[in-house]
Design an enzyme around this catalytic site. Structure first.
Site, PDB file in Angstrom:
ATOM      1  N   ALA A   1      14.940 -71.507-112.688  1.00 34.21           N
ATOM      2  CA  ALA A   1      13.671 -73.013-112.652  1.00 34.21           C
ATOM      3  C   ALA A   1      14.604 -74.125-112.814  1.00 34.21           C
ATOM      4  CB  ALA A   1      12.131 -72.288-113.019  1.00 34.21           C
TER       5      ALA A   1
ATOM      6  N   LYS B   1      -1.562 -62.666-115.654  1.00 31.79           N
ATOM      7  CA  LYS B   1      -2.227 -63.109-116.781  1.00 31.79           C
ATOM      8  C   LYS B   1      -3.522 -63.951-116.251  1.00 31.79           C
ATOM      9  CE  LYS B   1       0.852 -62.985-121.113  1.00 31.79           C
ATOM     10  NZ  LYS B   1       2.106 -62.376-120.293  1.00 31.79           N
TER      11      LYS B   1
ATOM     12  N   GLY C   1      11.635 -66.397-111.519  1.00 32.52           N
ATOM     13  CA  GLY C   1      12.798 -66.736-111.250  1.00 32.52           C
ATOM     14  C   GLY C   1      14.548 -65.726-111.839  1.00 32.52           C
TER      15      GLY C   1
ATOM     16  N   ASP D   1       4.623 -61.082-110.575  1.00 32.37           N
ATOM     17  CA  ASP D   1       4.138 -61.637-111.661  1.00 32.37           C
ATOM     18  C   ASP D   1       3.070 -62.869-110.862  1.00 32.37           C
ATOM     19  OD1 ASP D   1       5.733 -61.126-113.767  1.00 32.37           O
ATOM     20  OD2 ASP D   1       6.616 -62.624-113.652  1.00 32.37           O
TER      21      ASP D   1
ATOM     22  N   MET E   1       8.789 -73.762-120.266  1.00 34.58           N
ATOM     23  CA  MET E   1       6.731 -73.128-120.978  1.00 34.58           C
ATOM     24  C   MET E   1       7.193 -74.426-122.272  1.00 34.58           C
ATOM     25  SD  MET E   1       7.218 -68.923-120.893  1.00 34.58           S
ATOM     26  CE  MET E   1       9.205 -69.206-121.783  1.00 34.58           C
TER      27      MET E   1
END
Length: 278
Positions: free
Chosen positions: A142, A80, A112, A58, A194
């Site tokens: 996290a 992304k 995480g 990631d 998030m």
């Protein structure tokens, strides 16, 4: 003589058509990289990373952690990005399967913990469906790092008998579909992953469901990293406080957050907010 040759070949391993040894199928390891601090990696995660021939990672995985992989390992970022193709989850799944079918040892390195809002379950299903061995190495999520750094226990005998992890992202965008009545009960900690961009509607929903606006809250940006910032606030002040941060960040709401210690960035963030109000 011919039978003897066949038996000796069998003992040496499988023989494919054409006389070349058949390549054995590799395996996939779903590995939690932790929240960012390399020292919060587990020993098992480190060993898996060092043994990997391919590392699919990631964007939030730090360079310090990626550098722990073998220098010969192929690294592939599936972060992304606006400037290039972003891999869909289906494409990532197919990539993991294809590398393993080529006989490679693949580590899917995730920030995480792989099973905490990391789509690790989807990858596990896809790899198993292809008949490939899939191993999972848990990671420090996290929320645990954020609570530890702030000195704010996620559970506390006197103030938080439960902790609930939720995501602030809805599957199709917009406001998350959560059980607001359950989350609004007192004496519990609610951790929103998030959730920075959705702080205003989340706070409004919790208060509308009965959670007191005076409930202590904490926002932690870049938990465990060198640039970590922590901002103490209340549920009523959550939306305004969140507007001063860019993320990635966690929103933590609950009575036990009264014990949190603000980070070095608290004063600077409050000054930004004062300037915005002026």
């Amino acid at each position: 003589m011919g039978h003897h040759d066949d038996r000796s070949k069998a003992r040496r391993g499988l023989v494919a058509l054409g006389g070349t040894p058949a390549r054995q199928t590799g395996a996939v390891w779903l590995v939690g990289a932790g929240p960012g601090d390399p020292e919060l990696l587990t020993l098992k995660a480190l060993k898996a990373l060092q043994a990997a021939e391919v590392v699919v990672h990631d964007g939030l995985v730090s360079d310090e952690i990626l550098d722990l992989a073998s220098a010969n390992a192929r690294r592939i970022s599936v972060a992304k990005r606006k400037s290039r193709h972003s891999y869909s989850q289906d494409e990532i799944n197919r990539m993991l399967v294809a590398f393993a079918q080529d006989g490679l040892n693949v580590v899917r390195l995730k920030g995480g913990d792989p099973f905490m809002f990391g789509r690790g379950g989807e990858e596990l299903e896809a790899v198993r469906a292809a008949g490939i061995a899939c191993h999972v190495v848990p990671g420090v999520t996290a929320a645990l790092a954020a609570g530890a750094a702030a000195g704010a226990p996620l559970t506390h005998r006197g103030a938080a008998q439960a902790v609930t992890f939720v995501t602030g992202h809805a599957a199709k965008g917009g406001e998350p579909d959560l059980d607001w009545d359950a989350l609004a009960r007192p004496n519990q900690t609610v951790v929103v992953y998030m959730g920075l961009s959705m702080a205003a509607p989340i706070a409004a929903r919790l208060m509308a469901a009965g959670r007191a606006g005076t409930t202590p809250a904490l926002i932690v940006e870049n938990a465990s990293r060198a640039d970590e910032r922590r901002l103490k606030t209340t549920l009523a002040g959550l939306a305004e406080a969140a507007s001063a941060l860019k993320g990635p960040a966690l929103l933590i709401v609950g009575e036990a957050m009264a014990l949190a210690q603000a980070g070095d960035g608290q004063a600077a963030i409050e000054n930004l907010l004062k300037e915005a109000r002026a």
